[in-house]
Design a protein around this motif. Structure first.
Motif, mmCIF file in Angstrom:
data_model
loop_
_atom_site.group_PDB
_atom_site.id
_atom_site.type_symbol
_atom_site.label_atom_id
_atom_site.label_comp_id
_atom_site.label_asym_id
_atom_site.label_seq_id
_atom_site.Cartn_x
_atom_site.Cartn_y
_atom_site.Cartn_z
ATOM 1 N N GLN A 136 0.828 -1.202 0.000
ATOM 2 C CA GLN A 136 0.000 0.000 0.000
ATOM 3 C C GLN A 136 0.867 1.258 0.000
ATOM 4 O O GLN A 136 0.563 2.226 -0.698
ATOM 5 C CB GLN A 136 -0.924 0.000 1.214
ATOM 6 C CG GLN A 136 -2.009 -1.055 1.134
ATOM 7 C CD GLN A 136 -2.789 -1.178 2.422
ATOM 8 O OE1 GLN A 136 -2.486 -0.520 3.424
ATOM 9 N NE2 GLN A 136 -3.798 -2.051 2.425
ATOM 10 N N ARG A 137 1.960 1.239 0.770
ATOM 11 C CA ARG A 137 2.869 2.384 0.780
ATOM 12 C C ARG A 137 3.473 2.592 -0.603
ATOM 13 O O ARG A 137 3.568 3.721 -1.084
ATOM 14 C CB ARG A 137 4.005 2.164 1.783
ATOM 15 C CG ARG A 137 3.604 2.270 3.213
ATOM 16 C CD ARG A 137 4.804 2.067 4.089
ATOM 17 N NE ARG A 137 4.423 1.878 5.477
ATOM 18 C CZ ARG A 137 5.262 1.563 6.443
ATOM 19 N NH1 ARG A 137 6.544 1.388 6.165
ATOM 20 N NH2 ARG A 137 4.838 1.407 7.671
ATOM 21 N N ALA A 138 3.887 1.501 -1.235
ATOM 22 C CA ALA A 138 4.486 1.595 -2.573
ATOM 23 C C ALA A 138 3.470 2.130 -3.575
ATOM 24 O O ALA A 138 3.815 2.938 -4.447
ATOM 25 C CB ALA A 138 5.006 0.227 -3.014
ATOM 26 N N ALA A 139 2.213 1.711 -3.464
ATOM 27 C CA ALA A 139 1.174 2.191 -4.380
ATOM 28 C C ALA A 139 0.936 3.685 -4.176
ATOM 29 O O ALA A 139 0.793 4.435 -5.148
ATOM 30 C CB ALA A 139 -0.116 1.409 -4.172
ATOM 31 N N ARG A 140 0.910 4.130 -2.915
ATOM 32 C CA ARG A 140 0.725 5.566 -2.642
ATOM 33 C C ARG A 140 1.880 6.378 -3.215
ATOM 34 O O ARG A 140 1.676 7.435 -3.807
ATOM 35 C CB ARG A 140 0.589 5.813 -1.140
ATOM 36 C CG ARG A 140 -0.760 5.418 -0.569
ATOM 37 C CD ARG A 140 -0.965 5.985 0.819
ATOM 38 N NE ARG A 140 0.053 5.581 1.770
ATOM 39 C CZ ARG A 140 -0.022 4.504 2.551
ATOM 40 N NH1 ARG A 140 -1.083 3.709 2.493
ATOM 41 N NH2 ARG A 140 0.940 4.216 3.410
ATOM 42 N N LEU A 141 3.095 5.879 -3.055
ATOM 43 C CA LEU A 141 4.255 6.582 -3.589
ATOM 44 C C LEU A 141 4.204 6.631 -5.113
ATOM 45 O O LEU A 141 4.482 7.661 -5.708
ATOM 46 C CB LEU A 141 5.549 5.899 -3.134
ATOM 47 C CG LEU A 141 6.848 6.526 -3.624
ATOM 48 C CD1 LEU A 141 6.973 7.956 -3.106
ATOM 49 C CD2 LEU A 141 8.033 5.696 -3.192
ATOM 50 N N ALA A 142 3.805 5.528 -5.744
ATOM 51 C CA ALA A 142 3.703 5.496 -7.205
ATOM 52 C C ALA A 142 2.654 6.489 -7.690
ATOM 53 O O ALA A 142 2.863 7.177 -8.702
ATOM 54 C CB ALA A 142 3.360 4.087 -7.677
ATOM 55 N N GLU A 143 1.537 6.602 -6.977
ATOM 56 C CA GLU A 143 0.505 7.573 -7.357
ATOM 57 C C GLU A 143 1.046 8.993 -7.269
ATOM 58 O O GLU A 143 0.783 9.815 -8.140
ATOM 59 C CB GLU A 143 -0.719 7.432 -6.458
ATOM 60 C CG GLU A 143 -1.563 6.217 -6.740
ATOM 61 C CD GLU A 143 -2.723 6.094 -5.753
ATOM 62 O OE1 GLU A 143 -2.963 7.053 -4.988
ATOM 63 O OE2 GLU A 143 -3.362 5.044 -5.758
ATOM 64 N N GLN A 144 1.815 9.271 -6.212
ATOM 65 C CA GLN A 144 2.380 10.614 -6.056
ATOM 66 C C GLN A 144 3.353 10.927 -7.181
ATOM 67 O O GLN A 144 3.392 12.042 -7.683
ATOM 68 C CB GLN A 144 3.096 10.735 -4.715
ATOM 69 C CG GLN A 144 2.169 10.716 -3.533
ATOM 70 C CD GLN A 144 2.923 10.644 -2.222
ATOM 71 O OE1 GLN A 144 4.143 10.513 -2.188
ATOM 72 N NE2 GLN A 144 2.192 10.716 -1.121
ATOM 73 N N LEU A 145 4.147 9.949 -7.583
ATOM 74 C CA LEU A 145 5.140 10.182 -8.627
ATOM 75 C C LEU A 145 4.517 10.259 -10.013
ATOM 76 O O LEU A 145 5.101 10.853 -10.909
ATOM 77 C CB LEU A 145 6.213 9.089 -8.594
ATOM 78 C CG LEU A 145 7.116 9.104 -7.373
ATOM 79 C CD1 LEU A 145 8.068 7.925 -7.411
ATOM 80 C CD2 LEU A 145 7.888 10.406 -7.283
ATOM 81 N N ASP A 146 3.342 9.637 -10.205
ATOM 82 C CA ASP A 146 2.699 9.648 -11.517
ATOM 83 C C ASP A 146 1.900 10.916 -11.786
ATOM 84 O O ASP A 146 1.464 11.144 -12.904
ATOM 85 C CB ASP A 146 1.783 8.431 -11.680
ATOM 86 C CG ASP A 146 2.586 7.155 -11.887
ATOM 87 O OD1 ASP A 146 3.780 7.266 -12.237
ATOM 88 O OD2 ASP A 146 2.035 6.072 -11.698
ATOM 89 N N GLU A 147 1.716 11.757 -10.771
ATOM 90 C CA GLU A 147 0.985 12.999 -10.976
ATOM 91 C C GLU A 147 1.816 13.921 -11.865
ATOM 92 O O GLU A 147 3.040 13.944 -11.776
ATOM 93 C CB GLU A 147 0.704 13.679 -9.634
ATOM 94 C CG GLU A 147 -0.272 12.915 -8.776
ATOM 95 C CD GLU A 147 -0.501 13.593 -7.437
ATOM 96 O OE1 GLU A 147 0.001 14.715 -7.240
ATOM 97 O OE2 GLU A 147 -1.171 12.996 -6.603
ATOM 98 N N PRO A 148 1.175 14.697 -12.735
ATOM 99 C CA PRO A 148 1.923 15.608 -13.609
ATOM 100 C C PRO A 148 2.770 16.581 -12.793
ATOM 101 O O PRO A 148 2.316 17.132 -11.801
ATOM 102 C CB PRO A 148 0.832 16.358 -14.377
ATOM 103 C CG PRO A 148 -0.402 15.557 -14.204
ATOM 104 C CD PRO A 148 -0.250 14.765 -12.943
#
Length: 116
Positions: free
Chosen positions: A72-84
């Motif tokens: 879940q932490r990795a998914a949250r970090l990936a979402e943050q990095l994928d934002e424009p």
């Protein structure tokens, strides 16, 4: 001897902390478990026995992280990095570095073929 603790989900840091601290006196280190001991494994086993069923009392810093929580932490970090506009500089540098490595590899391959 340690299989019981691994099956219970303990981390290496948690086991080391448990060997060095008693659950009833967590602020007082117990000292070296091996130096001067005739049977170091017995000493370690005795020290860990005090923690049986008390893994919840380990400090948070040494508790094992649940694999689901880690995902879940990795998914949250990936979402943050994928934002424009949020892509990290490391990813940009890595992409440029990969491209340079590809070009260098292709150039080296061409040079070897020409020499052969």
């Amino acid at each position: 001897m340690l299989a019981r603790w691994w099956r219970a989900g303990w981390s290496v840091a948690g086991v080391l902390y448990a060997i060095d601290h008693h659950p009833d006196r967590p602020g007082e280190p117990r000292g070296d478990a091996i130096r001067g001991a005739r049977d170091p494994l017995a000493v370690i086993g005795h020290r860990l026995a005090a923690w049986a069923g008390r893994e919840g009392e380990l400090p948070t810093a040494v508790q094992a992280v649940d694999p689901d929580e880690r995902r879940q932490r990795a998914a949250r970090l990936a979402e943050q990095l994928d934002e424009p506009g949020q892509e990290s500089r490391g990813r940009i540098a890595s992409a440029a570095g990969r491209q340079q490595a590809r070009e260098l590899f292709a150039m080296t391959r061409r040079a070897r073929r020409a020499a052969a």
